[in-house]
Every structure is written in C-alpha cells, then in structure tokens.
Design a protein around this motif. Structure first.
Motif, PDB file in Angstrom:
ATOM      1  N   GLY A  27      -2.645   2.787  -0.960  1.00 12.08           N
ATOM      2  CA  GLY A  27      -1.462   2.193  -1.561  1.00 12.08           C
ATOM      3  C   GLY A  27      -0.755   1.233  -0.622  1.00 12.08           C
ATOM      4  N   VAL A  28      -0.639   1.619   0.648  1.00  8.92           N
ATOM      5  CA  VAL A  28      -0.007   0.744   1.637  1.00  8.92           C
ATOM      6  C   VAL A  28      -0.801  -0.551   1.785  1.00  8.92           C
ATOM      7  CG1 VAL A  28       0.539   0.485   4.091  1.00  8.92           C
ATOM      8  CG2 VAL A  28       1.130   2.603   2.895  1.00  8.92           C
ATOM      9  N   GLY A  29      -2.130  -0.442   1.872  1.00 11.40           N
ATOM     10  CA  GLY A  29      -2.967  -1.629   1.999  1.00 11.40           C
ATOM     11  C   GLY A  29      -2.869  -2.536   0.791  1.00 11.40           C
ATOM     12  N   MET A  30      -2.792  -1.962  -0.402  1.00  7.06           N
ATOM     13  CA  MET A  30      -2.679  -2.760  -1.613  1.00  7.06           C
ATOM     14  C   MET A  30      -1.326  -3.462  -1.717  1.00  7.06           C
ATOM     15  SD  MET A  30      -4.590  -0.522  -4.621  1.00  7.06           S
ATOM     16  CE  MET A  30      -3.905   1.090  -4.261  1.00  7.06           C
ATOM     17  N   LEU A  31      -0.296  -2.836  -1.158  1.00  6.91           N
ATOM     18  CA  LEU A  31       1.055  -3.369  -1.302  1.00  6.91           C
ATOM     19  C   LEU A  31       1.484  -4.275  -0.153  1.00  6.91           C
ATOM     20  CD1 LEU A  31       2.842  -0.163  -2.628  1.00  6.91           C
ATOM     21  CD2 LEU A  31       2.275  -2.217  -3.925  1.00  6.91           C
ATOM     22  N   MET A  32       0.644  -4.424   0.871  1.00 11.07           N
ATOM     23  CA  MET A  32       1.023  -5.279   2.003  1.00 11.07           C
ATOM     24  C   MET A  32       1.453  -6.683   1.611  1.00 11.07           C
ATOM     25  SD  MET A  32      -1.258  -4.622   5.418  1.00 11.07           S
ATOM     26  CE  MET A  32      -0.674  -6.172   6.117  1.00 11.07           C
ATOM     27  N   PRO A  33       0.739  -7.377   0.712  1.00  9.76           N
ATOM     28  CA  PRO A  33       1.175  -8.735   0.366  1.00  9.76           C
ATOM     29  C   PRO A  33       2.520  -8.765  -0.343  1.00  9.76           C
ATOM     30  CG  PRO A  33      -1.116  -8.354  -0.275  1.00  9.76           C
ATOM     31  CD  PRO A  33      -0.545  -7.029   0.075  1.00  9.76           C
ATOM     32  N   VAL A  34       2.861  -7.679  -1.049  1.00  3.07           N
ATOM     33  CA  VAL A  34       4.119  -7.638  -1.798  1.00  3.07           C
ATOM     34  C   VAL A  34       5.270  -7.217  -0.895  1.00  3.07           C
ATOM     35  CG1 VAL A  34       5.320  -6.608  -3.757  1.00  3.07           C
ATOM     36  CG2 VAL A  34       2.865  -7.103  -3.918  1.00  3.07           C
ATOM     37  N   LEU A  35       5.122  -6.072  -0.235  1.00  6.53           N
ATOM     38  CA  LEU A  35       6.200  -5.561   0.615  1.00  6.53           C
ATOM     39  C   LEU A  35       6.320  -6.338   1.924  1.00  6.53           C
ATOM     40  CD1 LEU A  35       5.734  -1.707   0.132  1.00  6.53           C
ATOM     41  CD2 LEU A  35       7.353  -3.235  -1.007  1.00  6.53           C
ATOM     42  N   ASP A 117      -5.691  -9.573   6.657  1.00  6.12           N
ATOM     43  CA  ASP A 117      -4.932  -8.989   5.546  1.00  6.12           C
ATOM     44  C   ASP A 117      -5.759  -8.975   4.262  1.00  6.12           C
ATOM     45  OD1 ASP A 117      -2.853  -8.647   7.278  1.00  6.12           O
ATOM     46  OD2 ASP A 117      -1.685 -10.363   6.557  1.00  6.12           O
ATOM     47  N   ILE A 118      -6.576  -9.994   4.070  1.00  6.45           N
ATOM     48  CA  ILE A 118      -7.475 -10.004   2.908  1.00  6.45           C
ATOM     49  C   ILE A 118      -8.471  -8.845   3.009  1.00  6.45           C
ATOM     50  CG2 ILE A 118      -9.325 -11.293   1.750  1.00  6.45           C
ATOM     51  CD1 ILE A 118      -7.842 -13.860   2.520  1.00  6.45           C
ATOM     52  N   GLY A 119      -9.008  -8.640   4.225  1.00  6.78           N
ATOM     53  CA  GLY A 119      -9.925  -7.519   4.430  1.00  6.78           C
ATOM     54  C   GLY A 119      -9.265  -6.179   4.167  1.00  6.78           C
ATOM     55  N   ILE A 120      -8.018  -6.027   4.594  1.00  5.33           N
ATOM     56  CA  ILE A 120      -7.286  -4.785   4.339  1.00  5.33           C
ATOM     57  C   ILE A 120      -7.089  -4.601   2.841  1.00  5.33           C
ATOM     58  CG2 ILE A 120      -5.069  -3.611   4.653  1.00  5.33           C
ATOM     59  CD1 ILE A 120      -4.882  -5.013   7.398  1.00  5.33           C
ATOM     60  N   GLY A 121      -6.782  -5.699   2.147  1.00  7.16           N
ATOM     61  CA  GLY A 121      -6.589  -5.615   0.703  1.00  7.16           C
ATOM     62  C   GLY A 121      -7.854  -5.202  -0.026  1.00  7.16           C
ATOM     63  N   ILE A 122      -8.977  -5.848   0.294  1.00  4.52           N
ATOM     64  CA  ILE A 122     -10.252  -5.493  -0.345  1.00  4.52           C
ATOM     65  C   ILE A 122     -10.611  -4.040  -0.042  1.00  4.52           C
ATOM     66  CG2 ILE A 122     -12.739  -5.951  -0.371  1.00  4.52           C
ATOM     67  CD1 ILE A 122     -12.060  -8.888   0.223  1.00  4.52           C
ATOM     68  N   GLY A 123     -10.418  -3.645   1.220  1.00  6.18           N
ATOM     69  CA  GLY A 123     -10.758  -2.286   1.630  1.00  6.18           C
ATOM     70  C   GLY A 123      -9.832  -1.232   1.069  1.00  6.18           C
TER      71      GLY A 123
END
Length: 343
Positions: A27-35, A117-123
């Motif tokens: 959840g944290v990784g998915m929300l990084m671009p938003v938060l 950050d893209i890698g974190i999002g995909i992962g």
C-alpha cells in the motif's frame, strides 16, 4: 490435530502474517506518487515508514513457500508449475522493488530517483492484485488432471470470482497502506494520508464484503462464518476509527480484516490444498499431498523452537522504530552525483 493439519494451519498463519505485514508495504509503495506528490522529501517520508521493516516482512513469504515445499510437496509442485508465469511475475516485481528501494538514495539525481519510484510502484501494484487472483483460484479450484497437472486454458483462471479476488486484495492493501502511513507520520503527510483513507474506505469495504460473502456462500464451511463476521467487525472498527482519525484503532481494524479474510480462504479450502474442477477424485488434499510423517515430525520440532525467536525479533524491530516521521526528520541527500565529477 494431525501433523498434516498442523502444517496446513501453520502455512495459513504464515500467509496471514505475510498479507498483514507486506500488505501495508504494498500500500505504501502504491501510494508514494500520491502522498509524496510535490517534493522528493515527502516521498522519502512515505518510503521511510517501511524502511526498517519491509525486507523482514518478505521473510514471511519465503518461509511460507519453504513450508509448503517441505510439508506438501505435491501442492507446491502443482501450484508453482500451474501458476508459473504469474508467480514469476510476482517474483520479478518483488526483486524490482527491492532494487529500487535499496538503490534509490545511492545516486543524487532526480531522474534516477524517478525511475526507482516507478520500480517501487510496479513492485507494489502487481503483487497486490496478483495475490488475490492466485488465492481466489486456489479456493475456487483449477482444472487439475489425474497427473496433478493444471490443464485447460488461461481463460479458465480469469473467472469473475478470481478477478474480484484480485480487486479485493488490491484495494484492501491500498487502504491498509494509507492507514499505516497516517499511523507512522505527522504533519502534512499524515493529513493527506488520513484524507485518502477516508476516500478509499467505502469502495474497499463494498468489494471486501462482496468477495467475503461470495467465498462463504460458494466455498465456505459452517464455522467460516466466524472469520467472515470478524472481517465485518474489523471493517466497522476501521470505519469508526478512520472517521475519528484514531490511527492505531484504524490499523487494528484493517489488520483484523486481512487476517480474518485469510482465515476464511484457508478455512474454505480445507481439507483440500488444491481442488480440481475436473473431478473430485483429482483433488489434492492435506493427506495425499503431504510429506512423510517423519519429515513432518522433524519440521514440527524445528518450527516450535525457531518460530518464537523470529517473532520476538521482528516484534522488537517494530517497537524500536515506532515513532512518527515528518519532513523535518529527512536529511539532505548523500548519494553520489550522476556522471563524472566536476572541478
């Protein structure tokens, strides 16, 4: 309780721990671009909420897979061969996330950090949805033939129930992550995470309730109404706590939802470990898929000795890093500059 039942329960416990702990990591990784929108410092605050614990959380998956391999080799072989491509994608995504988190701060360059950050999002996004799809298919059953091979086409695995399972874990981990960030941060980052958790709650609760009820009515046993009720109670607690901005209670609520949902899935599966949609005679059960009694006995003694030590160490880690983070706690970048040094 037989040794086969003990190890089925233990594997369920390991996956429960994995989904609860790795769930907020995703959840944290998915929300990084938003938060983290607006500044790299905010993104670092969000990422640092899981910095001391994310790699330890992944150990639960490694242990669960290892226990499955040792205790139920037939289950492991059929599952990992039949779901090979999806499980490989999950593995690659997790490796990508590991590398992105570890190397993000090594080079002081905005482009480099954006790519990480893209890698974190995909992962984070891919495993969050894929795990729900995998476990929904396990509970529903797969076209398992007499040779214990998953036959049929890929379309057989993309049922409405499996897709709803994917949506359930994806949304639930998003909400779990937003609440975890609100629990671990202060200031503007916490305010935004609380606001996001309130927006996510209604659609997440609707999807989770629908998937839980479908699971119970189609595949559940009499006693699995209990974990379904616990999951509903967890949703109520989380709803009240999110509205009142009581972060600890909200996180407790979503933790109970994830834990109870996992118990519901494993309870609906028992005594099978991989049902066959071709014939009941082809079901893999805790009896015909297990290792020898001697193997299970040796493993049981090892688990009894080692498990409390691991749990104690991980609990201590969470206690040490329990304080909230704000943008004021983030130091300047210390990574190497990208490219040749300048005079």
């Amino acid at each position: 309780m037989s040794l086969q039942e003990f190890w089925f329960v233990l594997i369920g416990v390991l996956f429960t721990g994995y989904f609860v702990l790795e769930g907020f990591d995703f959840g944290v990784g998915m929300l990084m671009p938003v938060l983290g929108k607006g500044s790299d410092t905010r993104r670092r605050v969000v990422l640092n909420t899981i910095g001391p614990v994310w790699d330890g959380n992944e150990v639960w998956l490694i242990t669960a897979a290892g226990a499955m391999f040792a205790a139920f080799p037939e289950w492991y072989a059929s599952l990992f061969s039949g779901f090979y491509f999806v499980l490989l994608l999950i593995l690659v995504a997790l490796i990508l996330r590991i590398c992105a988190i570890e190397y993000r701060a090594k080079i002081d360059d905005p482009v480099w950090r954006a790519r990480c950050d893209i890698g974190i999002g995909i992962g984070s996004w891919l495993p969050a949805f894929a795990w729900g799809w995998v476990f929904a298919n396990i509970v529903r059953g797969v076209p398992l033939d007499a040779d214990k091979q998953i036959a049929g086409s890929a379309a057989d695995l993309f049922s409405p129930y499996a897709l709803l399972g994917a949506l359930t874990t994806g949304l639930l981990f998003l909400l779990h992550g937003a609440i975890f960030v609100s629990l671990k941060t202060g200031g503007e980052v916490r305010a935004d995470s609380v606001r996001l958790a309130k927006l996510l709650f209604a659609p997440t609760a609707l999807v989770v309730a629908g998937f839980g009820l479908w699971t119970q009515l189609a595949y559940g046993a009499g006693w699995t109404w209990i974990p379904l009720g616990v999951a509903v109670l967890g949703l109520v607690v989380a709803a009240v706590a999110v509205s009142a901005e009581r972060d600890g209670w909200a996180f407790t609520g979503t933790t109970f939802v994830i834990g109870a949902a996992t118990v519901l899935l494993f309870g609906s599966l028992f005594p099978n470990v991989l049902p066959s949609t071709i014939s009941d005679a082809f079901h893999l059960t805790i009896d015909n898929a297990s290792s020898t009694p001697y193997t299970l006995k040796v493993m049981s003694w090892a688990a009894v000795i080692v498990t409390p030590v691991v749990l104690g160490y991980q609990g201590w880690t969470y206690w040490v890093f329990r304080k909230r983070l704000t943008v004021d706690h983030i130091p300047a970048h210390t990574g190497l500059p990208l490219g040749p040094a300048k005079d």
